[in-house]
Design a protein around this motif. Sequence first.
Motif, PDB file in Angstrom:
ATOM      1  N   ALA A 143       0.837  -1.211   0.000  1.00  0.00           N
ATOM      2  CA  ALA A 143       0.000   0.000   0.000  1.00  0.00           C
ATOM      3  C   ALA A 143       0.865   1.252   0.000  1.00  0.00           C
ATOM      4  O   ALA A 143       0.527   2.259  -0.649  1.00  0.00           O
ATOM      5  N   GLY A 144       1.985   1.220   0.716  1.00  0.00           N
ATOM      6  CA  GLY A 144       2.884   2.371   0.734  1.00  0.00           C
ATOM      7  C   GLY A 144       3.486   2.648  -0.624  1.00  0.00           C
ATOM      8  O   GLY A 144       3.622   3.808  -1.040  1.00  0.00           O
ATOM      9  N   LEU A 145       3.864   1.595  -1.336  1.00  0.00           N
ATOM     10  CA  LEU A 145       4.382   1.764  -2.695  1.00  0.00           C
ATOM     11  C   LEU A 145       3.350   2.428  -3.600  1.00  0.00           C
ATOM     12  O   LEU A 145       3.668   3.376  -4.338  1.00  0.00           O
ATOM     13  N   ALA A 146       2.128   1.947  -3.547  1.00  0.00           N
ATOM     14  CA  ALA A 146       1.068   2.505  -4.391  1.00  0.00           C
ATOM     15  C   ALA A 146       0.809   3.966  -4.036  1.00  0.00           C
ATOM     16  O   ALA A 146       0.593   4.815  -4.925  1.00  0.00           O
ATOM     17  N   ALA A 147       0.834   4.289  -2.740  1.00  0.00           N
ATOM     18  CA  ALA A 147       0.581   5.662  -2.309  1.00  0.00           C
ATOM     19  C   ALA A 147       1.695   6.599  -2.766  1.00  0.00           C
ATOM     20  O   ALA A 147       1.436   7.745  -3.162  1.00  0.00           O
TER      21      ALA A 147
END
Length: 329
Positions: A143-147
Amino acid sequence: MLRDSFGRVATDLRVSLTDKCNLRCTYCMPPEGLDWLPNPQLLTADEIVRLVTIGVERLGITEVRYTGGEPLLRRELADVVARTTALTPRPQVSLTTNGIGLARLAGALADAGLDRVNISLDTLDPGTFKRLAHRDRHADVIAGLAAADEAGLRPVKVNAVLMRGVNDHEAVPLLRWCLDQGYELRFIEQMPLDAQHGWSREGMVTADEILDLLSASFDLAADDLEERGSAPAERFLVNGGPARVGVIGSVTRPFCGSCDRVRLTADGQVRNCLFATEESDLKTPMRAGASDDELAERWVAAVARKRAGHGIDDPSFLQPARPMSAIGG
């Protein structure tokens, strides 16, 4: 300038904001964690910004990378980034993180002026992640990568460490996934920086082995060497490009001769190398009232003593007493 006796000039400053981390990756620290630095020993946000300002305005620093431990654990992170990007001349400002919490903070960091991020991800399998990191947080990293991508913190770079018999079979899947997501993957040789001192050359997956694994499924062509400059990663065009993959052979393909990095630990020590056994204290004189000129002179003197290389291949090599989490990558 921060020039050493071999003519190298340090322009890339890596600043550790904390030695704390919310993962327990096996190549970094034991499952029970470490004894963290007491808060009074850590640089305050104002002290960090003061030293970074001296580096940028007086000593020629052009790039600032905030690291840890895990820098997202530092509550003042967005403020420190904003104050750094407001400097003149403006440095490039980036962040190395494990990605946990980035889904919540990516927008604020982008608003503060952060340019890009490097996020650690060693596996696509949640079970393997839990075994490696001793925490069930794989979904948070994804999720952090996508954000980060959504917030425009590009290029989003993924750092992966392959370990023999653990996740070395994931080299191709990791690259394929990063290509699909639009991330730039960089494989990093496991380095002797674990708190347990359990590193061995035999257990390390080398740069040559990584390239052999990838070449079985992808056409790799060396990128322009002149474009690499002092960057630690050797970059390769994948299937003709424009996508690239990087390999950082810190142990078997050292790049000490072109190194332009200097490090500042969370407790205010200048380190010339990840593998340095000596540090130079800036915190104590700063807290004793030293002027910016005096601190700059101490910093210049510290970098002047930088050694020619890390010496891992030398029989006299000693692993640093501080582990990676306390040094700042």
